[in-house]
Design an enzyme around this catalytic site. Structure first.
Site, PDB file in Angstrom:
ATOM      1  N   LYS A   1      -9.374   6.164  -7.975  1.00  0.00           N
ATOM      2  CA  LYS A   1      -9.908   7.156  -8.911  1.00  0.00           C
ATOM      3  C   LYS A   1     -11.275   7.653  -8.450  1.00  0.00           C
ATOM      4  CE  LYS A   1      -7.425   5.243 -12.860  1.00  0.00           C
ATOM      5  NZ  LYS A   1      -7.504   4.514 -14.131  1.00  0.00           N
TER       6      LYS A   1
ATOM      7  N   SER B   1      -6.194   4.529 -19.795  1.00  0.00           N
ATOM      8  CA  SER B   1      -7.497   4.673 -19.152  1.00  0.00           C
ATOM      9  C   SER B   1      -8.276   5.908 -19.611  1.00  0.00           C
ATOM     10  CB  SER B   1      -7.309   4.737 -17.628  1.00  0.00           C
ATOM     11  OG  SER B   1      -6.474   5.814 -17.288  1.00  0.00           O
TER      12      SER B   1
ATOM     13  N   THR C   1       3.183  -0.683   9.022  1.00  0.00           N
ATOM     14  CA  THR C   1       4.100  -1.046  10.101  1.00  0.00           C
ATOM     15  C   THR C   1       3.380  -1.183  11.431  1.00  0.00           C
ATOM     16  OG1 THR C   1       5.892   0.093   8.947  1.00  0.00           O
ATOM     17  CG2 THR C   1       6.203  -0.354  11.284  1.00  0.00           C
TER      18      THR C   1
ATOM     19  N   GLY D   1       0.822  -1.199   0.000  1.00  0.00           N
ATOM     20  CA  GLY D   1       0.000   0.000   0.000  1.00  0.00           C
ATOM     21  C   GLY D   1       0.852   1.243   0.000  1.00  0.00           C
TER      22      GLY D   1
END
Length: 941
Positions: A874, A831, A502, A495
């Site tokens: 998005k 896209s 962590t 990510g």
């Protein structure tokens, strides 16, 4: 054993005073007045090129021949016994070695290979590195011009290992050789005598080991080696070179060794030292009168000196750490304590065997030896590694509920991650329950086996007791095989920065009740940092994995492998990413071998959790061993919850304020999130909240110091945020409330940091000849999308009502310019094809696209809308920008299911599979000549 070389051998005359012996590497300088050496080297290169493909010069043997001496005959016999009587006449009679002639060469030499060329060849100054191989005798010189060539006979040592005389000579040579080495070492320490050969302790140790390892079959090579070390004249070295008989050579070298040893003993006075402690020392200066000597007094805590040649035996008296002092005070027994540590560590069978061997070696060493400290450090490392110590997991009936509460308290959202970790705990709990039942059955079977052994029997092979014992033993083996092995999974949390990867791993350790250790892999470029250094290197140490286990002290901790995507790849230091394969492979890591430890270790009990920002830099074989869990960026709603529950209380406490001295409401937090941070994680959000808390701390301190505490207002407002944090860093992305033809909102700006945002696509036309101009720092993929969209629009111009006939070219008398604002930001990705096509249709038809509508999706030449990635990011960016309706490819329906409820409620999501379907949703009231084709296509779909 002699063998004649059939072809001519190249001869290399050695400089005067130089003799090369077999087994010795020597540097031969080639000065400017030795033109024969470059000529010889050229011939060597030409022969090497004809013999091998790579032209290696060490494949062509040469014979290194010394310059003859008038005092030594062709077979090594000494012609003049007292050479010193010759004086200057003897020196004048020596031939000149600068340009030797045929008669200057000695009758014997050494076949050698050229191992290297050093120096500046351009300046004519270089040296040859030659390594002696075997003795040769010069039979006939066949060439003298440019360089020498001759026919030679090779002589290899022919040793009869059963010869008693040879055996006696060899043992005597070894004894004298070791004695010379020890004497040279002592003379180097004392810096006395006239001997110039001085040895460091390390070099002396290596020579001693080298000499000790020689066998009788290597008697000739040992004699040559010592002849190169011992002090001798040029004539004596020529004599040794000419001695092809091994026994005669041994006798000559023994004579040289005895002479040098006697000279050293005569020049260095060695005082006999007793094995008892020195009983007296001199009084201190303040107790001694000037010019007066007092009797010596006893010393305390000093190790006894040892006579030369007697090894020190730890624990056999003296004042060292292994013995007792003169007052019988017991010193700490270091080796005994080390043995106790090793016993308490409960080593594995392999480790116990290695430790026992190393302890025996340690007892035979002197503490002053460098190897003593290395071995002791290695044994201490073995004792500190947790071979069997484990932490009992908190796996009771309330395990899952407690773990869920722990994860919920520490993290908001992240439901997928919490679900996976809860599954792991549940599986671990069930395995433990099964093992508890099996252990109870194993205990019962062991009791039955003991009872069967205790029954008396006359014929053990046929008695009922023997049958019971056999049945109990078989049942015990079956039960042991039913125990569930705990193979912890290898989780990879992927990510953007700041989403809590962590801290999530730390929460897992807390929920399990295990010890936690973090290993930062960012910037690790050396394979030895993962697998450890071999003990042969100076300052060797275990790798990061074994060091972490030593630190936590248990075999089943939670290891966080942070930033594994920034681990180095293959270089001259090795490949650390490849070294991680064994660590992170559940099928291999139960026998992980660290180079320093050198013993297999079971890593299967360790719960490894790796973190990464991107998968692009992780090698495919390493990624295949990891179970990936994706952590997307937080939505605005999730950030508000995180700020309210975690960040604000933490920053208020860190900045010295009480909870009632500063108050954040939802409007203030939303203002900070929307106007001052634009990230996927919450790190910048926490920094901005900290800035606000510090500003309020200054106001509270001023009010308190000035006695105006009643004027302090803890409640924050939106105006206070603008005053404290300055002007807004980010503005609303949809600046226009109305739209014009040729402008479309796309969703193509998806960064690797996890942020999605909108991107305006602007298209304008002008008179021209059909050219297309692209600006806005567009990548190759985006440029291809523009070309595909323009081709589809031109092909369907008549159906869209943009041309009066199917043959009309709508680009015949115009040129278009496609631009994406924010030109400094690179933009790329497959896209935006649908948005580009809608923008072109909007421009050519004069119909505007609603400003609150955005779209993403790639198109093909047939007009099909294909799936794209990054849907969640998005759509979060679209919601943040004020978009109300989003057109998505139909193939992305599955991605919408995982969207946060906030996004689903705030956006109208429309799925399209073809351009005609997208056109219908953008302009539902418009009519196109090709509408009937669209209706047929819609019924087909």
């Amino acid at each position: 054993m002699a063998r004649t070389q059939p072809a001519s051998t190249l001869l290399l005359p050695l400089p005067r005073g130089t003799v090369l012996l077999p087994g010795v590497v020597q540097r031969i300088p080639a000065s400017a007045n030795r033109p024969d050496i470059p000529a010889l080297l050229s011939s060597v290169y030409s022969r090497a090129a004809s013999k091998t493909a790579n032209g290696r010069v060490d494949t062509v043997p040469v014979a290194c021949v010394p310059i003859a001496s008038p005092n030594v005959g062709p077979y090594g016999q000494l012609l003049i016994k007292d050479v010193d009587q010759l004086g200057e006449a003897a020196d004048a009679a020596q031939p000149d070695s600068k340009r030797p002639t045929k008669g200057d060469l000695f009758s014997c030499g050494v076949a050698a290979k050229i191992t290297g060329v050093e120096g500046r060849s351009s300046a004519g100054e270089f040296s040859l590195l030659v390594e002696g191989q075997a003795r040769v005798r010069i039979e006939k010189i066949t060439q003298e011009r440019l360089h020498f060539e001759a026919r030679v006979t090779y002589h290899h040592d022919d040793i009869n290992v059963t010869d008693a005389v040879l055996e006696d000579h060899f043992q005597h040579l070894k004894t004298l050789s070791r004695e010379l080495v020890n004497l040279l070492r002592i003379s180097a320490i004392l810096s006395q005598g006239r001997t110039t050969a001085k040895l460091t302790p390390l070099l002396a140790r290596r020579l001693d080991v080298f000499i000790s390892k020689k066998k009788i079959g290597e008697a000739g090579s040992l004699a040559d080696f010592m002849a190169n070390i011992v002090e001798s004249s040029y004539d004596e070295k020529l004599q040794v070179l000419a001695l092809f008989d091994v026994k005669a050579r041994l006798a000559k070298v023994i004579e040289l060794l005895e002479r040098q040893i006697g000279n050293i003993k005569n020049s260095v006075k060695i005082t006999t030292i007793t094995t008892t402690a020195i009983p007296f020392t001199i009084e201190s200066d303040n107790e001694q009168k000037e010019g007066e000597w007092k009797p010596l007094r006893p010393m305390q805590g000093r190790r006894p000196a040892l006579p030369f040649g007697l090894p020190f035996q730890p624990g056999q008296g003296g004042n060292g750490p292994m013995g007792q002092g003169p007052n019988n005070e017991q010193e700490p027994d270091e080796i005994g304590e080390l043995q106790k540590k090793l016993e308490a560590a409960k080593l594995s069978p392999e480790a116990a065997k290695v430790a026992e061997k190393e302890i025996k070696r340690l007892k035979k060493m002197m503490p002053a030896q460098a190897e003593y400290a290395v071995t002791r450090g290695y044994l201490e490392t073995l004792a500190e590694i947790p071979w069997s110590a484990v932490t009992d997991d908190k796996l009771g009936p309330e395990t899952l509920s407690r773990a869920r509460k722990q994860l919920d308290d520490d993290h908001y959202g992240l439901e997928k991650v919490k679900k996976r970790l809860t599954e792991y705990l549940a599986v671990l709990r069930l395995k433990q329950s099964i093992n508890e039942d099996v252990d109870a059955q194993i205990k019962k079977a062991e009791e039955e086996l003991v009872a069967a052994d205790s029954e008396p029997s006359t014929d053990p092979a046929q008695s009922p007791a023997a049958e019971k014992k056999q049945a109990a033993s078989a049942r015990l083996d079956i039960l042991k095989s039913k125990r569930m092995m705990d193979k912890s999974p290898i989780l990879l949390l992927v990510g953007p920065p700041g989403v809590g990867k962590t801290s999530l791993a730390r929460s897992v350790a807390t929920a399990l009740g295990r010890k936690f250790h973090r290993i930062s892999l960012g910037g690790v470029r050396d394979e030895a940092e993962i697998r450890g250094h071999r003990r042969t290197y100076v300052a060797a140490m275990p790798g990061l994995i074994m060091q972490g286990l030593r630190k936590v002290g248990v075999a089943n901790p939670v290891f966080l492998l942070d930033e594994i995507d920034k681990l180095g790849t293959s270089s001259f230091h090795g490949d650390p990413s490849a070294a991680m394969l064994e660590v992170l492979d559940p099928e291999q890591n139960h026998t992980f071998v660290d180079h320093y430890v050198g013993i297999p270790y079971d890593l299967s009990k360790v719960l490894f959790i790796a973190t990464a920002n991107s998968l692009d830099t992780i090698p495919a074989p390493l990624l295949d061993r990891l179970e990936m869990i994706y952590l997307p960026g937080y939505t605005t709603l999730e950030k508000r919850h995180i700020a309210t529950q975690h960040l604000v209380p933490k920053q208020v406490r860190v900045n010295g304020l009480a909870e009632d001295q500063v108050a954040f409401d939802q409007d203030v937090i939303s203002k900070i999130i929307e106007s001052y941070t634009r990230e996927s994680g919450v790190r910048n959000l926490e920094r901005e909240i900290g800035s606000v808390c510090r500003a309020k701390a200054v106001e509270f301190a001023d009010a308190k110091d000035g006695g105006k505490i009643e004027t302090y207002k803890p409640q924050l407002t939106v105006e206070d945020i603008e005053r404290i944090l300055g002007i807004e860093k980010f503005e609303e992305e949809i600046a226009e409330k109305s739209s014009r033809p040729g402008i479309v909102t796309g969703l193509v700006a998806y960064s690797s940091g996890g942020n999605g945002s909108i991107l305006f696509i602007e298209v304008a036309d002008m008179p021209g000849h059909g050219s297309v101009q692209l600006t806005g720092k567009l990548g190759d993929v985006l440029k291809e999308s523009v070309e595909v969209a323009l081709t589809w629009v031109k092909a369907h111009a008549y159906d869209l009502g943009l041309a009066e006939s199917p043959a009309e070219d709508i680009m015949k008398n115009r040129s278009i310019h496609v631009h994406c604002p924010s030109g400094s930001i690179p933009k790329d990705g497959p896209s935006s094809g649908m948005a580009q096509a809608i923008a072109l249709i909007s421009l050519f038809s004069g119909r505007a696209v609603p400003p609150t509508m955005a779209m993403t999706g790639e198109i093909s030449l047939r007009g099909r809308v294909t799936a794209v990635g990054g849907i969640k990011e998005k759509l979060i960016g679209a919601l943040r920008a004020g978009v109300k309706t989003v057109l998505l490819p139909a193939q992305n329906r599955k991605d919408v299911k995982d969207l946060p409820q906030e996004v689903k409620d705030g956006l109208e999501i429309v799925h399209v599979s073809h351009m005609w379907e997208a056109i219908h949703h953008v302009w539902p009231d418009a009519h196109f000549p090709g509408e009937q084709q669209y209706a047929a296509l819609e019924s087909h779909l």
